[in-house]
Write a protein that holds these residues in place. Structure first.
Motif, PDB file in Angstrom:
ATOM      1  N   THR A  47       0.816  -1.223   0.000  1.00 39.28           N
ATOM      2  CA  THR A  47       0.000   0.000   0.000  1.00 39.28           C
ATOM      3  C   THR A  47       0.845   1.266   0.000  1.00 39.28           C
ATOM      4  OG1 THR A  47      -0.143  -0.102   2.421  1.00 39.28           O
ATOM      5  CG2 THR A  47      -1.930  -1.124   1.170  1.00 39.28           C
ATOM      6  N   LEU A  48       2.148   1.129   0.199  1.00 36.81           N
ATOM      7  CA  LEU A  48       3.019   2.292   0.161  1.00 36.81           C
ATOM      8  C   LEU A  48       3.218   2.786  -1.269  1.00 36.81           C
ATOM      9  CD1 LEU A  48       5.092   4.301   1.391  1.00 36.81           C
ATOM     10  CD2 LEU A  48       6.813   2.462   1.233  1.00 36.81           C
ATOM     11  N   GLN A  86       2.900   9.017  -5.879  1.00 38.65           N
ATOM     12  CA  GLN A  86       2.282  10.342  -5.911  1.00 38.65           C
ATOM     13  C   GLN A  86       3.200  11.395  -5.301  1.00 38.65           C
ATOM     14  OE1 GLN A  86      -1.251  10.792  -3.524  1.00 38.65           O
ATOM     15  NE2 GLN A  86      -2.042  12.446  -4.794  1.00 38.65           N
ATOM     16  N   LEU A  87       3.845  11.063  -4.200  1.00 35.92           N
ATOM     17  CA  LEU A  87       4.737  12.021  -3.548  1.00 35.92           C
ATOM     18  C   LEU A  87       5.899  12.394  -4.455  1.00 35.92           C
ATOM     19  CD1 LEU A  87       5.876  13.671  -1.207  1.00 35.92           C
ATOM     20  CD2 LEU A  87       6.823  11.553  -0.260  1.00 35.92           C
ATOM     21  N   LEU A  88       6.553  11.392  -5.053  1.00 37.59           N
ATOM     22  CA  LEU A  88       7.733  11.668  -5.861  1.00 37.59           C
ATOM     23  C   LEU A  88       7.374  12.385  -7.162  1.00 37.59           C
ATOM     24  CD1 LEU A  88       9.758   8.395  -5.243  1.00 37.59           C
ATOM     25  CD2 LEU A  88      10.057  10.634  -4.187  1.00 37.59           C
ATOM     26  N   GLU A  89       6.130  12.236  -7.620  1.00 33.47           N
ATOM     27  CA  GLU A  89       5.698  12.943  -8.825  1.00 33.47           C
ATOM     28  C   GLU A  89       5.310  14.385  -8.530  1.00 33.47           C
ATOM     29  OE1 GLU A  89       2.525  10.648 -10.444  1.00 33.47           O
ATOM     30  OE2 GLU A  89       3.843   9.187 -11.416  1.00 33.47           O
ATOM     31  N   ASN A  90       4.618  14.609  -7.397  1.00 36.20           N
ATOM     32  CA  ASN A  90       4.021  15.921  -7.139  1.00 36.20           C
ATOM     33  C   ASN A  90       4.646  16.690  -5.973  1.00 36.20           C
ATOM     34  OD1 ASN A  90       2.065  15.342  -9.156  1.00 36.20           O
ATOM     35  ND2 ASN A  90       0.940  14.101  -7.682  1.00 36.20           N
ATOM     36  N   ARG A  91       5.022  15.971  -4.927  1.00 37.74           N
ATOM     37  CA  ARG A  91       5.619  16.549  -3.712  1.00 37.74           C
ATOM     38  C   ARG A  91       4.770  17.685  -3.133  1.00 37.74           C
ATOM     39  NH1 ARG A  91       9.796  15.879  -7.081  1.00 37.74           N
ATOM     40  NH2 ARG A  91      10.498  18.045  -7.168  1.00 37.74           N
ATOM     41  N   THR A  92       3.480  17.419  -3.023  1.00 42.57           N
ATOM     42  CA  THR A  92       2.551  18.363  -2.405  1.00 42.57           C
ATOM     43  C   THR A  92       2.506  18.112  -0.902  1.00 42.57           C
ATOM     44  OG1 THR A  92       0.680  16.856  -2.689  1.00 42.57           O
ATOM     45  CG2 THR A  92       1.131  18.410  -4.488  1.00 42.57           C
ATOM     46  N   GLY A 139       0.613  12.009   3.675  1.00 40.72           N
ATOM     47  CA  GLY A 139       0.203  10.617   3.536  1.00 40.72           C
ATOM     48  C   GLY A 139       1.336   9.647   3.816  1.00 40.72           C
ATOM     49  N   VAL A 140       2.508   9.910   3.248  1.00 37.21           N
ATOM     50  CA  VAL A 140       3.648   9.008   3.446  1.00 37.21           C
ATOM     51  C   VAL A 140       4.180   9.129   4.875  1.00 37.21           C
ATOM     52  CG1 VAL A 140       5.948   8.360   2.630  1.00 37.21           C
ATOM     53  CG2 VAL A 140       4.216   9.117   0.991  1.00 37.21           C
ATOM     54  N   GLU A 141       4.140  10.331   5.445  1.00 32.14           N
ATOM     55  CA  GLU A 141       4.583  10.500   6.830  1.00 32.14           C
ATOM     56  C   GLU A 141       3.684   9.726   7.786  1.00 32.14           C
ATOM     57  OE1 GLU A 141       4.657  14.714   7.302  1.00 32.14           O
ATOM     58  OE2 GLU A 141       6.679  14.933   6.456  1.00 32.14           O
ATOM     59  N   ALA A 142       2.385   9.737   7.540  1.00 25.93           N
ATOM     60  CA  ALA A 142       1.468   8.963   8.376  1.00 25.93           C
ATOM     61  C   ALA A 142       1.767   7.476   8.270  1.00 25.93           C
ATOM     62  CB  ALA A 142       0.024   9.258   7.969  1.00 25.93           C
ATOM     63  N   TYR A 143       2.069   7.029   7.062  1.00 26.22           N
ATOM     64  CA  TYR A 143       2.420   5.622   6.846  1.00 26.22           C
ATOM     65  C   TYR A 143       3.701   5.286   7.612  1.00 26.22           C
ATOM     66  CZ  TYR A 143       3.440   1.241   4.424  1.00 26.22           C
ATOM     67  OH  TYR A 143       3.706  -0.080   4.133  1.00 26.22           O
ATOM     68  N   LEU A 180      12.746   6.419   3.725  1.00 25.76           N
ATOM     69  CA  LEU A 180      13.651   6.609   2.591  1.00 25.76           C
ATOM     70  C   LEU A 180      12.961   7.444   1.515  1.00 25.76           C
ATOM     71  CD1 LEU A 180      16.114   6.096   0.789  1.00 25.76           C
ATOM     72  CD2 LEU A 180      15.128   3.861   0.183  1.00 25.76           C
ATOM     73  N   VAL A 181      11.716   7.133   1.236  1.00 28.90           N
ATOM     74  CA  VAL A 181      10.956   7.897   0.240  1.00 28.90           C
ATOM     75  C   VAL A 181      10.861   9.367   0.654  1.00 28.90           C
ATOM     76  CG1 VAL A 181       8.706   8.180  -0.870  1.00 28.90           C
ATOM     77  CG2 VAL A 181       9.624   5.880  -0.477  1.00 28.90           C
ATOM     78  N   LEU A 182      10.552   9.613   1.909  1.00 29.20           N
ATOM     79  CA  LEU A 182      10.430  10.986   2.397  1.00 29.20           C
ATOM     80  C   LEU A 182      11.756  11.737   2.295  1.00 29.20           C
ATOM     81  CD1 LEU A 182       8.199  10.201   5.505  1.00 29.20           C
ATOM     82  CD2 LEU A 182       7.529  11.689   3.600  1.00 29.20           C
ATOM     83  N   GLY A 183      12.834  11.067   2.674  1.00 29.71           N
ATOM     84  CA  GLY A 183      14.146  11.701   2.582  1.00 29.71           C
ATOM     85  C   GLY A 183      14.518  12.021   1.147  1.00 29.71           C
TER      86      GLY A 183
END
Length: 784
Positions: free
Chosen positions: A96-97, A103-109, A115-119, A134-137
């Motif tokens: 589910t990640l 979406q984060l790496l495409e848009n970074r809104t 959403g990723v931080e909550a995950y 790692l994704v967030l960093g």
């Protein structure tokens, strides 16, 4: 919006996989129990929805005869088994990640970050939580927000596992970016020891060396840099040169700095490297080095600088021929830098000989054609014919002449130039093409006997040429007109067997249907056509016991698709059988890069149009002929009474399904709609708030693009070939071509289009639409 995803080429038997890892027992059972949650590692079918209420499932097919998929197995060590177990558990758990990370790496809104931080917080004590961090960093680094990247990367390091090299490397990037040079050095100091097999190893080594260069320890920096010197990088070479300068080793400093200045003159460090060389007295270089610099500048379109370099080299040229070549190169660079009038006059006045003279005349011939100066054009052609009758520049100029007179509708003059190419350069680059153009113009001029002989000559003399399917088809048509259906069937049958998915194969099938069943003649001429070369290799599934494959799947769930592709490329190095194409294309499609998947598969199987459908795995075909954005595509096609597969084929040709495509003419999006055209269509369809940027969204682009194509079809009485030609070249040109004479049918019109780009464009779209229909014919049947 529904996106058709590529079938996964991965684990085919979960039970076998569980048995393989039974020695490490129970945790691997989780994979078997949760396989429905992990579509990327289990064999599946793909659902293509045309609406929420109606969907059709197409099961993934494997080749049925020679190309059966195989599964590679190898014995793993106990340590590898433990790593495999851990990666598989993390892969299943992090399913589910993937959409959130993508979406984060495409848009970074802010919403995507949240959403990723909550995950990450929810899974803070697990490997999948480390993946989210790692994704967030990485996302923060893309935003140049290095300080905020560090806490996430530090959390990721606690449970990085097999992604430890990525966490370590990007931690160093964040430290360096935030100004903590010493921290970056410390982070990278043992990278090679820990992760020497990482795809990031060289980049980490270069970063480590560059960081060391900023310290007082020049010797350590040099020792590190020398390990990563090849292939050369401008930043490393420049820092190496500076370090040698600091140590007083001028000779080695000059060597490194010259590498930047002369071999990489487009690099940002090149100018300073030149200044340093000047201070060291090291700017003096040999002819070859200086010529490389000039050529690279010209290739990089720094024409003014290139012209100066060429001119400075003239007096040092070892031979007269090289001197002449430099003067011509300087003149051409002057012209391209904007000094049009003066450069043209200077070039014309140049007294040079040999190949340099041929190049000069060739360039002037092009300028005369652009200026529509027919008298000067022919005078220069005659000069080149006398001066260099065997030169490649002359062959190219003859082609330019033939094409010019074709556009001027002076067909006999065009034939003369095409025939001269065929006679002088039968084995040259354009011999086969020129022969065909002369043959076709004979045909259009009504000289059918000469054309028939020329069609046969094309097949006999140039059996491998791209024009052979056309030659066979029109030779068959001539046989029909001569009331010889048996011979016509022979040519048509050969096309359908040897070129089953080509444009002319469909036309041949249509003609055979009109002729009906009957005798098929044997013509020895057709024996000249060589059989298709076998598709190389076997089609394997991605090996489930390869650690890099498993690592790639973790990266995929992190939305790091490009890194996943690189892992797959490294994993398969040295394999005798190839499974990369299917897996890499799948990754590109999962990332939304349908155009990248399509281009990759085209390179992997360049002869696919000549293959039967059973020769390749189903997922290869669906990569080559994808259906992303299908719900909207079908909706707007049907609203405008268009065949959705014809529209899909048009999009494939225009943008290869890249929503962000922008042409040199500023045409935008999937269907390459011009902003002014889009604005007019928006008013017509009552689409409010139109802005050109909306054409980069698939929904709006297809809404307006299909409307435009409908207008073209209506304008040309529903004939798709005419409408497609107008879509590419403009309605005015098509009207002119149609008025140029009578045509037996649209196929003759298409072959007569004088623009090669437009002719091939129309043929490709008609061909691809047919492939689409055949490929998805089961869906068509099920919806009827």
């Amino acid at each position: 919006m529904n996106h058709v995803k590529l079938r996964t080429v991965s684990i085919r038997s979960i039970a076998a996989f569980v048995l393989l890892f039974s020695v490490i027992s129970s945790p691997i059972l989780l994979l078997s129990q949760t396989k429905k949650k992990a579509p990327s590692s289990a064999k599946k079918s793909v659902t293509t929805a045309t609406s929420k209420k109606s969907a059709t499932t197409i099961k993934s097919k494997r080749p049925t005869s020679k190309k059966k998929a195989k599964k590679r197995k190898r014995k793993l060590t106990a340590a590898e088994l433990r790593r495999m177990q851990r990666m598989n558990r993390a892969f299943v758990a992090s399913s589910t990640l993937k959409p959130m990370a993508k979406q984060l790496l495409e848009n970074r809104t802010p919403q995507a970050y949240a959403g990723v931080e909550a995950y990450a917080q929810k899974h803070s004590a697990t490997d999948e939580g480390a993946m989210a961090n790692l994704v967030l960093g990485y996302a923060r680094i893309l935003d140049n927000d290095y300080v905020r990247a560090l806490p996430h990367l530090k959390k990721a390091a606690l449970r990085a596992g097999d992604l430890g090299d990525y966490v370590s490397y990007y931690t160093a990037v964040a430290l360096s970016g935030s100004g903590d040079r010493d921290g970056a050095i410390k982070q990278l100091a043992d990278f090679q020891t820990k992760y020497g097999n990482s795809i990031l190893a060289r980049d980490a080594g270069v970063m480590y060396a560059n960081a060391l260069f900023a310290t007082d320890n020049a010797q350590a920096a040099i020792s590190t840099a020398l390990k990563y010197r090849n292939p050369p990088r401008s930043d490393l070479e420049f820092n190496l040169g500076r370090a040698y300068m600091k140590m007083g080793d001028s000779q080695k400093a000059i060597e490194a700095l010259r590498r930047v200045y002369y071999s990489m003159p487009l690099a940002s460090e090149a100018s300073q490297a030149g200044a340093d060389l000047s201070s060291l007295g090291g700017l003096t270089a040999g002819y070859s080095e200086r010529k490389i610099r000039a050529d690279v500048l010209a290739q990089g379109r720094r024409y003014r600088d290139a012209a100066a370099e060429y001119r400075d080299l003239v007096n040092t040229a070892p031979t007269a021929a090289q001197r002449d070549s430099l003067m011509v190169a300087a003149g051409i660079a002057d012209y391209r830098s904007g000094e049009v009038k003066d450069a043209k006059q200077a070039l014309a006045a140049l007294q040079v000989s040999g190949d340099a003279n041929a190049q000069k005349l060739w360039f002037l011939i092009g300028l005369a054609r652009d200026a529509d100066d027919e008298g000067q054009f022919n005078d220069l052609i005659n000069q080149l014919r006398q001066a260099a009758p065997t030169s490649g520049y002359f062959e190219q100029s003859l082609l330019s002449a033939g094409n010019m007179y074709l556009l001027k509708k002076n067909y006999d003059r065009a034939i003369d130039f095409y025939r001269e190419i065929d006679q002088r350069f039968p084995k040259g680059r354009w011999g086969h093409y020129a022969h065909w153009k002369a043959a076709w113009l004979d045909f259009r001029q009504g000289r059918t006997d000469a054309a028939t002989e020329a069609f046969e000559s094309q097949i006999a003399r140039y059996p491998d040429s791209a024009e052979v399917p056309a030659a066979m088809y029109w030779r068959g048509r001539m046989a029909e007109e001569k009331k010889d259906p048996a011979l016509a069937r022979a040519f048509y049958k050969k096309i359908t067997e040897r070129y089953p998915n080509y444009y002319y194969a469909d036309r041949a099938r249509d003609r055979m249907q009109l002729l009906g069943t009957g005798t098929v003649a044997h013509d020895p001429l057709l024996d000249h056509v060589p059989p298709l070369k076998a598709v190389p290799g076997e089609f394997e599934e991605a090996p489930e016991d390869d650690l890099r494959v498993q690592k790639a799947r973790l990266l995929e769930n992190c939305g790091l698709f490009d890194f996943a592709v690189k892992e797959i490329q490294r994993a398969s190095a040295g394999d005798s059988t190839d499974w990369r194409a299917g897996e890499i294309a799948r990754l590109y499609q999962e990332s939304g890069g349908y155009h990248r998947a399509l281009n990759y598969m085209k390179r992997a199987v360049p002869s696919y149009f000549a293959l039967d459908y059973s020769a390749l795995p189903r997922n290869y075909w669906e990569t080559l002929f994808p259906r992303p954005f299908w719900s909207d595509l079908k909706r707007y096609s049907e609203a405008n009474e268009l065949d959705p597969y014809l529209v899909a084929s048009l999009i494939r040709q225009e943008s290869e399904f890249n929503p962000g495509a922008i042409s040199r003419a500023n045409a935008l999006g999937l269907m390459q709609v011009l902003p002014d055209t889009g604005r007019q269509l928006a008013k017509e369809t009552k689409l409010r708030g139109f802005q050109p940027a909306l054409l980069l969204t698939p929904h709006t682009n297809m809404q307006l693009g299909t409307r435009y194509f409908k207008h073209l079809l209506e304008k040309f009485n529903g004939t798709p070939e005419y409408a497609l030609a107008a879509y590419n070249a403009g309605s005015t040109r098509v009207e002119s071509w149609l008025a140029d004479g009578t045509y037996r049918d649209p196929q003759e019109f298409v072959e007569s289009i004088p623009f090669t780009e437009t002719r091939e464009y129309v043929q490709a779209i008609m061909r691809n639409a047919s492939v689409y229909k055949k490929l998805y014919s089961k869906e068509i049947a099920s919806n009827q």
